[in-house]
Design a protein around this motif. Sequence first.
Motif, mmCIF file in Angstrom:
data_model
loop_
_atom_site.group_PDB
_atom_site.id
_atom_site.type_symbol
_atom_site.label_atom_id
_atom_site.label_comp_id
_atom_site.label_asym_id
_atom_site.label_seq_id
_atom_site.Cartn_x
_atom_site.Cartn_y
_atom_site.Cartn_z
ATOM 1 N N VAL A 15 0.682 -1.244 -0.224
ATOM 2 C CA VAL A 15 0.018 0.038 0.060
ATOM 3 C C VAL A 15 0.814 1.265 0.011
ATOM 4 O O VAL A 15 1.791 1.348 0.767
ATOM 5 C CB VAL A 15 -0.828 -0.062 1.059
ATOM 6 C CG1 VAL A 15 -1.599 1.282 1.213
ATOM 7 C CG2 VAL A 15 -2.003 -1.001 1.032
ATOM 8 N N LEU A 16 0.432 1.992 -1.143
ATOM 9 C CA LEU A 16 1.017 3.502 -1.128
ATOM 10 C C LEU A 16 0.041 4.491 -0.222
ATOM 11 O O LEU A 16 -0.739 4.630 -0.769
ATOM 12 C CB LEU A 16 1.535 3.947 -2.316
ATOM 13 C CG LEU A 16 2.625 3.160 -3.062
ATOM 14 C CD1 LEU A 16 2.683 3.609 -4.329
ATOM 15 C CD2 LEU A 16 3.866 3.246 -2.464
ATOM 16 N N LEU A 17 0.481 4.981 0.767
ATOM 17 C CA LEU A 17 -0.378 5.662 1.576
ATOM 18 C C LEU A 17 0.048 7.012 1.939
ATOM 19 O O LEU A 17 0.947 7.448 2.488
ATOM 20 C CB LEU A 17 -0.548 4.985 3.110
ATOM 21 C CG LEU A 17 -1.603 5.444 4.017
ATOM 22 C CD1 LEU A 17 -3.127 5.814 3.453
ATOM 23 C CD2 LEU A 17 -1.359 4.810 5.392
ATOM 24 N N ASP A 18 -0.768 8.128 1.772
ATOM 25 C CA ASP A 18 -0.443 9.544 1.769
ATOM 26 C C ASP A 18 -0.897 9.905 3.352
ATOM 27 O O ASP A 18 -1.529 9.344 4.140
ATOM 28 C CB ASP A 18 -1.588 10.466 1.158
ATOM 29 C CG ASP A 18 -0.812 12.026 1.071
ATOM 30 O OD1 ASP A 18 0.114 12.240 1.578
ATOM 31 O OD2 ASP A 18 -1.703 12.756 0.341
ATOM 32 N N VAL A 19 -0.049 10.680 4.025
ATOM 33 C CA VAL A 19 0.080 10.871 5.496
ATOM 34 C C VAL A 19 -1.192 11.757 5.714
ATOM 35 O O VAL A 19 -1.885 11.618 6.650
ATOM 36 C CB VAL A 19 1.335 11.761 5.875
ATOM 37 C CG1 VAL A 19 1.286 12.437 7.168
ATOM 38 C CG2 VAL A 19 2.287 10.918 5.701
ATOM 39 N N ARG A 20 -1.668 12.686 4.707
ATOM 40 C CA ARG A 20 -2.987 13.513 4.842
ATOM 41 C C ARG A 20 -3.980 13.268 3.916
ATOM 42 O O ARG A 20 -3.685 13.282 2.681
ATOM 43 C CB ARG A 20 -2.453 15.034 4.816
ATOM 44 C CG ARG A 20 -1.573 15.401 6.036
ATOM 45 C CD ARG A 20 -1.133 16.820 6.142
ATOM 46 N NE ARG A 20 -0.159 17.154 7.124
ATOM 47 C CZ ARG A 20 0.207 18.311 7.356
ATOM 48 N NH1 ARG A 20 -0.159 19.330 6.347
ATOM 49 N NH2 ARG A 20 1.229 18.410 8.206
ATOM 50 N N LEU A 21 -5.190 12.800 4.235
ATOM 51 C CA LEU A 21 -5.954 12.243 3.565
ATOM 52 C C LEU A 21 -7.578 13.141 4.030
ATOM 53 O O LEU A 21 -7.859 12.892 5.345
ATOM 54 C CB LEU A 21 -6.179 10.805 3.719
ATOM 55 C CG LEU A 21 -5.098 10.034 3.286
ATOM 56 C CD1 LEU A 21 -5.363 8.539 3.724
ATOM 57 C CD2 LEU A 21 -5.407 9.980 1.727
ATOM 58 N N ASP A 22 -7.851 13.783 3.223
ATOM 59 C CA ASP A 22 -9.566 14.388 3.170
ATOM 60 C C ASP A 22 -9.838 14.599 4.664
ATOM 61 O O ASP A 22 -10.957 13.940 5.410
ATOM 62 C CB ASP A 22 -10.647 13.393 2.542
ATOM 63 C CG ASP A 22 -10.511 12.054 3.386
ATOM 64 O OD1 ASP A 22 -9.594 11.667 4.331
ATOM 65 O OD2 ASP A 22 -11.348 10.854 2.484
ATOM 66 N N GLY A 23 -8.891 15.003 5.431
ATOM 67 C CA GLY A 23 -9.227 15.411 7.026
ATOM 68 C C GLY A 23 -8.856 14.349 7.872
ATOM 69 O O GLY A 23 -8.501 14.510 8.911
ATOM 70 N N ALA A 24 -8.367 13.193 7.261
ATOM 71 C CA ALA A 24 -7.990 12.149 8.150
ATOM 72 C C ALA A 24 -6.575 12.214 8.239
ATOM 73 O O ALA A 24 -5.700 12.710 7.311
ATOM 74 C CB ALA A 24 -8.430 10.864 7.427
ATOM 75 N N ASN A 25 -5.976 11.279 9.244
ATOM 76 C CA ASN A 25 -4.550 11.361 9.411
ATOM 77 C C ASN A 25 -4.177 9.889 9.030
ATOM 78 O O ASN A 25 -4.423 8.806 9.300
ATOM 79 C CB ASN A 25 -4.178 11.631 11.200
ATOM 80 C CG ASN A 25 -2.716 11.489 11.217
ATOM 81 O OD1 ASN A 25 -2.098 11.064 10.257
ATOM 82 N ND2 ASN A 25 -2.455 12.047 12.230
ATOM 83 N N GLY A 26 -3.281 10.224 7.946
ATOM 84 C CA GLY A 26 -2.684 8.967 7.252
ATOM 85 C C GLY A 26 -1.734 8.027 8.209
ATOM 86 O O GLY A 26 -1.905 6.537 7.968
ATOM 87 N N LEU A 27 -1.686 8.593 9.488
ATOM 88 C CA LEU A 27 -0.572 7.685 10.643
ATOM 89 C C LEU A 27 -1.666 6.792 10.982
ATOM 90 O O LEU A 27 -1.313 5.514 11.464
ATOM 91 C CB LEU A 27 0.154 8.459 11.257
ATOM 92 C CG LEU A 27 1.367 9.263 10.864
ATOM 93 C CD1 LEU A 27 1.945 10.115 11.941
ATOM 94 C CD2 LEU A 27 2.123 8.495 10.349
ATOM 95 N N ASP A 28 -3.005 7.388 11.376
ATOM 96 C CA ASP A 28 -3.994 6.400 12.067
ATOM 97 C C ASP A 28 -4.345 5.264 11.069
ATOM 98 O O ASP A 28 -4.715 4.246 11.582
ATOM 99 C CB ASP A 28 -5.068 7.243 12.434
ATOM 100 C CG ASP A 28 -4.921 8.330 13.314
ATOM 101 O OD1 ASP A 28 -3.832 8.116 14.285
ATOM 102 O OD2 ASP A 28 -5.501 9.704 13.493
ATOM 103 N N VAL A 29 -4.534 5.536 9.904
ATOM 104 C CA VAL A 29 -4.855 4.598 8.690
ATOM 105 C C VAL A 29 -3.892 3.711 8.654
ATOM 106 O O VAL A 29 -4.150 2.347 8.706
ATOM 107 C CB VAL A 29 -4.977 5.354 7.462
ATOM 108 C CG1 VAL A 29 -5.172 4.235 6.330
ATOM 109 C CG2 VAL A 29 -6.030 6.341 7.341
ATOM 110 N N LEU A 30 -2.551 4.029 9.024
ATOM 111 C CA LEU A 30 -1.422 2.999 8.814
ATOM 112 C C LEU A 30 -1.609 2.018 9.850
ATOM 113 O O LEU A 30 -1.314 0.939 10.097
ATOM 114 C CB LEU A 30 -0.169 3.815 8.870
ATOM 115 C CG LEU A 30 1.104 2.976 9.443
ATOM 116 C CD1 LEU A 30 1.630 1.779 8.351
ATOM 117 C CD2 LEU A 30 2.319 4.016 9.578
#
Length: 446
Positions: free
Chosen positions: A48-63
């Motif tokens: 998965v290539l994951l952006d750190v900042r997403l539509d107001g969400a935190n990419g680190l939390d998604v990670l």
Amino acid sequence: MRILVIDDEMNICLSLKNILEDEGYDCQYALKSKQGLQKIEDFAPEIVLLDVRLDGANGLDVLKQIKENHSQIIVIMISGHSGIKEAVLAMKYGAYDFLEKPLSLTKIKVIIKKAYEFRSISKDYDRLKGEVSQQYQIIGSSKSIEEMLSLIERAAPSDSKVLIRGESGTGKELVAYAIHNQSKRAAKPFVKFNSAAIPNELVESELFGFEKGAFTGAVKSKDGKIEQADGGTLFLDEIGDMNLNAQAKILRVIQEGEFERVGGNKTHKVDVRLIAATHKNLEELVEQGTFREDLYYRLNVIPITTPPLREHPEDIPLIIDHYSHYYAEDLKVPLKIFPDATLKELQSWQFKGNVRELRNFIERIYILISKQIIETDDIMLLGQKKVHTDFWNEVISFKEKKRQFETRYLSTQLRMHNGNVSKTALSLGLQVSNLSRKIKELEIKD
């Protein structure tokens, strides 16, 4: 290989998708975090290539969510606005790498390739670890095995020394590995050293290593087992066969955590947990002066005894089932069936080599017997003769076993009294007439 891109910029998603598909990868993308998490379930990506900042969400939390639910997925973080703090956190949460925008397409290709190689190595490692765990599995559900497993579980978390005692073939090495595998050192090396398998003159160089020129043939320095086990566990098998010089050096490792290589003066520091094993009576060796008393007490902090197979014959069907599956898979042959009568017969046998002998016997069956159902007659042809049957484990009627016991017991007593019935009766507290009648009934010969 399947790759998922999670980024809120459409142009980046499309660019990465096109480039990765040109490289032969199966690629999908998601513009929002919720959509990305759903695609992870549906698409099952390997990377998965994951952006750190997403539509107001935190990419680190998604990670964190990805790694909690799918630890095997490799996640590469990408960002155009983050600094060292975010990069450090990403690595802490399990990211494989952290890339900054604008993205270098060449670098993306290289990292994806390395990530794929890393994943392949990780899968091989997990497979090999699984094979090792199977190899070191302790089989049994008897009271004696359950008690031993409970003791292992209690001993494992500490760094206390363990002394494992038991007959050959009872699984002392399996116990040592189980302790290591359940300890805080499980990710570190488990190194084995068998004192009985190495000539006395080579024990110290193998165990402690040597410096270049220490002896003829020492063309370069070499780490010993102690250094190889640094941070992990050193299993000293057959410690009762170790010479006194090596014992003194092991004692120093226990007391001070240091040693010198053979032919060297430099002191080396090590952090190892020592587990020792032996089938010998160390107390007798201490009395004879061939084993150091201080080392004995240093090692015997947590004593564990591996029970001989004759003390838990109820585990024999489980052991047979385990190794039957193992050899069927290893030899690529159909699984053999052991009927109850065959299992009961094997439970009555006296496996003097314990589980090791039983395992070897199962292998022999798989190699030499072509039929699938293994009957009692089949094992009689390959195995032990009836005289080796364990008297107490043989499954026959109580009446017949009672007759066998009386016959053996009275025959032995008569021999001890040189065949004199009167003396035998007196020592056993029997009437001469009753003993004479029993001898006749059992057909005991003089």
